[in-house]
Design an enzyme around this catalytic site. Structure first.
Site, PDB file in Angstrom:
ATOM      1  N   SER A 128       0.794  -1.232   0.000  1.00  0.00           N
ATOM      2  CA  SER A 128       0.000   0.000   0.000  1.00  0.00           C
ATOM      3  C   SER A 128       0.827   1.285   0.000  1.00  0.00           C
ATOM      4  CB  SER A 128      -0.946   0.025   1.201  1.00  0.00           C
ATOM      5  OG  SER A 128      -2.111  -0.715   0.915  1.00  0.00           O
ATOM      6  N   LYS A 131       0.341   3.883  -2.740  1.00  0.00           N
ATOM      7  CA  LYS A 131      -0.615   4.987  -2.735  1.00  0.00           C
ATOM      8  C   LYS A 131       0.058   6.354  -2.667  1.00  0.00           C
ATOM      9  CE  LYS A 131      -4.476   2.312  -0.780  1.00  0.00           C
ATOM     10  NZ  LYS A 131      -3.849   0.996  -0.586  1.00  0.00           N
ATOM     11  N   SER A 326      -6.203   4.086   3.697  1.00  0.00           N
ATOM     12  CA  SER A 326      -5.636   3.098   2.766  1.00  0.00           C
ATOM     13  C   SER A 326      -6.751   2.489   1.920  1.00  0.00           C
ATOM     14  CB  SER A 326      -4.861   2.006   3.515  1.00  0.00           C
ATOM     15  OG  SER A 326      -3.918   1.390   2.648  1.00  0.00           O
TER      16      SER A 326
END
Length: 494
Positions: A128, A131, A326
């Protein structure tokens, strides 16, 4: 200097939840002020956020003033030496809990000077942490004020309505939607009824053709499409494709972002819109909007005539939600906005190519970046730690103020987001409140990238990516990563 280090956090409690819009504005004001930009009521943030509906302004006015979480970094603080940083980190980056591949980059935000590296230029599975790249590239490509439209146009016959998805993943059915302040289908339905005059709606067609390619990225693990954190990526959806919004809101308030998703988000949105218009929901089909023909002789809207439009929250807020929660669905939608801005297909492949191109335009080492998706769910992604520290430096040094929006949603150690329950041990408490970072986790993959203020008040950026951790090593890996951030926070490293 940007992305300022957090001050000491407030006492734990209900404050550990999603950043509300008013709090986001304050955070961004503080971030921008710290990078040396004059901020007046509240400067560029007001332009980015735009005017809000009266209902939302009233709701914000009822909220208590947020506590300032961030403070400016000390521009005169001494710069750590590479030798000092190496002495602090060398014993920590090679521990067995981090597996056989640990790639690290540490740099000074104000100057961009590298201070420590180990495999820093090697592409690594980022999870993640991806991102951060999605956020910076969409802010560069679209701008902080851009809003994603959802339109309704007249179909080929009187009374027929085509709902055209523009890629807004936060679109709500009504005021009870998941994302506060989101655009709403009931508002759009009201516009349609007005535009149609006395003509009753008879049919709703869904046009989600803006996106192309598969709705699930081929590199995703088998359980991701139905596992509660991913889902089908379509150009039209409501509430991030959540199937039970009231339950999802309760779970989210408790810190659980898992939610069951509908299998066909575009059709589900179309059926909700049909119900609002009084059209049988079971008649909704996919199709494409007709080209506008300039209007009908009868005075009724001709095929393709726009009947109404609603727009998403501004990009600055979407990026904040994506990073703080997230949110994988929002991430994939924003990646496609980069593709659309660069005239690439709005697909997984097109988005990856567009984000790579924008990274290169920003002067980042695009050869150290290969993206299959925008969320980090794909194991095919590769990002180098040095690209991440270069990206954070660029967003934080004041040269591109619109990119500083990525800092508003970064979790704070021992206070918020994915770091709320971390940095609380004796070995890591030095990082509490002064490490602000995005985390990433997949089986065998553990990553963290963000900013940290040293004991002397110098702001550093760091990225640690590991993708060969034992499958059962999640907790040990997290503690090992936290010790690295805490070591940077606790030393002057000179």
């Amino acid at each position: 200097m940007g992305g300022p280090p957090p001050a000491a956090p407030p006492a734990p409690g209900p404050a550990r939840r999603r950043v509300l819009p008013v709090a986001l504005a304050v955070v961004l004001v503080l971030v921008l002020a710290a990078v040396g930009i004059a901020v007046v009521r509240p400067g560029p943030v007001a332009d980015w956020l735009g005017d809000e509906p009266a209902e939302q302004r009233a709701a914000q006015a009822a909220e208590p003033a947020p506590v300032a979480v961030l403070s400016g970094a000390d521009a005169n603080a001494p710069l750590p030496t590479p030798e000092g940083v190496r002495a602090a980190l060398a014993p920590l980056v090679g521990v067995s809990a981090l597996g056989d591949r640990v790639n690290v980059s540490v740099a000074d935000v104000a100057t961009g000077q590298p201070l420590f590296g180990r495999g820093e230029d090697d592409g690594t599975v980022p999870a993640s942490v991806t991102k951060l790249v999605t956020g910076v590239t969409v802010l560069a490509a679209r701008g902080p004020a851009y809003r994603i439209p959802t339109r309704a146009v007249a179909g080929p016959n009187p009374g027929e309505v085509v709902l055209v998805g523009g890629g807004d993943p936060t679109l709500a059915v009504d005021k009870k939607g998941f994302y506060p302040g989101a655009a709403r289908l009931d508002d759009l339905a009201g516009q349609v009824r007005t535009a149609l005059g006395g003509t009753e709606p008879t049919k709703v067609t869904v046009d989600s053709s803006l996106y192309s390619g598969p709705v699930h990225e081929p590199g995703w693990d088998e359980d991701i499409p139905t596992g509660g954190y991913g889902g089908a990526i379509t150009a039209l959806m409501t509430d991030g494709a959540r199937s039970d919004v009231p339950r999802a809101k309760k779970d989210d308030a408790a810190g659980n972002h898992w939610a069951e998703r509908v299998a066909q988000p575009d059709l589900a949105a179309g059926r909700a819109f049909a119900r609002l218009l009084g059209v049988p929901a079971d008649t909704v089909k996919r199709g494409t909007a007709p080209a506008a023909d300039g209007g009908a002789a009868t005075g009724t809207p001709g095929p393709g005539t726009e009947l109404g439009k609603v727009e998403s929250l501004p990009m600055v807020r979407l990026v904040d939600i994506m990073i703080s929660d997230s949110d994988n669905i929002i991430a994939e939608a924003l990646a496609r906005q980069v593709a659309l801005a660069r005239n690439e297909p709005a697909s997984f492949e097109g988005a990856g190519a567009a984000m790579d191109a924008v990274a290169g335009e920003l002067g980042l080492p695009a050869d150290e970046l290969s993206l299959a998706d925008g969320s980090g769910l794909s194991r095919s992604n590769r990002i180098s730690p040095s690209l991440l520290t270069d990206l954070i430096t660029l967003a934080g040094n004041g040269s591109r103020p619109e990119l500083a929006a990525i800092f508003g949603g970064l979790p704070v150690a021992d206070w918020s987001g994915t770091l709320a329950d971390r940095y609380g041990t004796a070995a890591t408490k030095a990082g509490a409140g002064v490490v602000r970072a995005k985390t990433g986790t997949l089986t065998k993959v553990h990553a963290i990238a963000g900013v940290v203020s040293t004991a002397d008040g110098r702001l550093l950026t760091f990225a640690v990516l590991t993708d060969a951790v034992p499958p059962d090593g999640l907790e040990a890996a997290r503690v090992a990563l936290d010790r690295i951030g805490a070591a940077l926070a606790g030393c002057g490293c000179r």
